[in-house]
Design an enzyme around this catalytic site. Structure first.
Site, PDB file in Angstrom:
ATOM      1  N   SER A 141       0.861  -1.185   0.000  1.00  0.00           N
ATOM      2  CA  SER A 141       0.000   0.000   0.000  1.00  0.00           C
ATOM      3  C   SER A 141       0.897   1.235   0.000  1.00  0.00           C
ATOM      4  O   SER A 141       2.060   1.160   0.439  1.00  0.00           O
ATOM      5  CB  SER A 141      -0.863   0.020   1.258  1.00  0.00           C
ATOM      6  OG  SER A 141      -1.549   1.258   1.389  1.00  0.00           O
ATOM      7  N   TYR A 154      -2.063  -0.036  10.782  1.00  0.00           N
ATOM      8  CA  TYR A 154      -2.249  -0.453   9.380  1.00  0.00           C
ATOM      9  C   TYR A 154      -0.989  -0.113   8.586  1.00  0.00           C
ATOM     10  O   TYR A 154      -0.466  -0.950   7.846  1.00  0.00           O
ATOM     11  CB  TYR A 154      -3.481   0.221   8.754  1.00  0.00           C
ATOM     12  CG  TYR A 154      -3.651  -0.170   7.303  1.00  0.00           C
ATOM     13  CD1 TYR A 154      -3.974  -1.480   6.955  1.00  0.00           C
ATOM     14  CD2 TYR A 154      -3.443   0.753   6.277  1.00  0.00           C
ATOM     15  CE1 TYR A 154      -4.100  -1.860   5.622  1.00  0.00           C
ATOM     16  CE2 TYR A 154      -3.574   0.386   4.946  1.00  0.00           C
ATOM     17  CZ  TYR A 154      -3.901  -0.926   4.626  1.00  0.00           C
ATOM     18  OH  TYR A 154      -4.013  -1.306   3.304  1.00  0.00           O
TER      19      TYR A 154
END
Ligand code: NDP
Ligand code: 8X3
Length: 254
Positions: A141, A154
């Site tokens: 990501s 995250y």
């Protein structure tokens, strides 16, 4: 001729689902995983009918080492045919300041995004070593490139995916295995609905005011990385919407 299988984790939704459709449309056999068996069954039926391919489904929670090992054991008869592993299953849970975040959320992200990748890749990389070739594609990501406010755990798990991708590329180097990291920015999937625990209006707000990536955009790019000659490996790609500059800067119109 024996056909290859593409193993995609988290194929019941979003980027994994779009990858299943893309690779199926190109005539590849598939192994699809996820926890929602109804979706896996429906997808198998649809793709086999539409594209005359073989689709194996395997329903398990990737957080459970025992479940991963048992499920992969059942698929081991295909080990010589698995040419690509797409480590896609993952999630964000919550978006809170570090000091306020839920430990359960943090553990879920660590167990899914890091440990899940670790369990499945150790098994499949051994299959690929036996096959003397393979391609592992890890979905990281932009959050694995820069931390953003309230992204804490995250972001940490996606930084770990980035590190593991580099580690795999080094340690699997003698075995002719390609390792690619794909790092998407904001893509409209079920990701934010999951992150905000079913709050649709919070999820929708994430993608308001700009055109986000669509899961098919990422699937097309992932597919492209698998079409290159044997001597060419894309190490990593960071892919954002045009309106996004990095993990925390999005040009929103409203
Ligand atoms: P979705 O929520 O749409 O899809 C997530 C997939 O992961 C589902 O198929 C889900 O299946 C599976 N999954 C989640 N937890 C588990 C688990 N414990 N065991 C097995 N499977 C699991 O989100 P995306 O498609 O957006 O996310 C896919 C990947 O892309 C994730 O790794 C995410 O971090 C990453 N990503 C997403 C971005 C975005 O903006 N959307 C941007 C950058 C990266 P099921 O619920 O059936 O188990
Ligand atoms: C998912 C994209 O920006 O929500 O990795 O972290 S973001």
């Amino acid at each position: 001729m024996t056909k290859n299988y593409i193993l995609i984790t988290g194929a019941t939704s979003g980027i994994g689902l779009a990858c299943a459709e893309k690779f199926a449309a190109q005539g590849n056999n598939l192994i699809l995983t996820g926890r929602r068996n109804d979706r896996l069954l429906a997808l198998k039926e649809k793709l086999e009918k539409e594209f005359q391919i073989q689709v194996e489904i395997s329903c398990f929670d990737i957080q459970s080492k025992d479940a991963v090992y048992a499920s992969m054991d059942k698929l081991a008869h295909l080990k010589n045919q698995v040419s690509v592993l797409i480590n896609n299953a993952g999630l964000a849970a919550g978006r809170d300041n570090f000091q306020d975040a839920s430990l359960d959320d943090w553990e879920q992200m660590i167990d899914t995004n890091i440990k899940g990748v670790m369990y499945i890749t150790q098994i499949v990389s051994k299959w690929m070593i036996e096959n003397k070739k393979g391609h592992i594609i890890n979905i990281g990501s932009t959050a694995g490139k820069e931390v953003y406010p309230q992204g804490n755990m995250y972001c940490a798990t996606k930084h770990a995916v980035d590190a593991l991708t580099k580690a795999m590329r080094q340690d699997l180097l003698p075995h002719n295995i390609k390792v690619t990291g794909i790092h998407p920015g904001a893509a409209e999937t079920e990701f934010s609905l999951v992150r905000f625990k079913g709050d649709q209006s919070k999820a929708d707000a994430v993608y308001k005011g700009f055109e986000p990536l669509h899961p098919e955009d990422i699937a097309d790019i992932i597919y492209y990385t698998t079409t290159l000659p044997a001597n060419v490996c894309i190490n990593e790609l960071i892919v954002t919407p045009t309106a996004q500059a990095n993990s925390y800067l999005i040009n929103k119109l409203n």
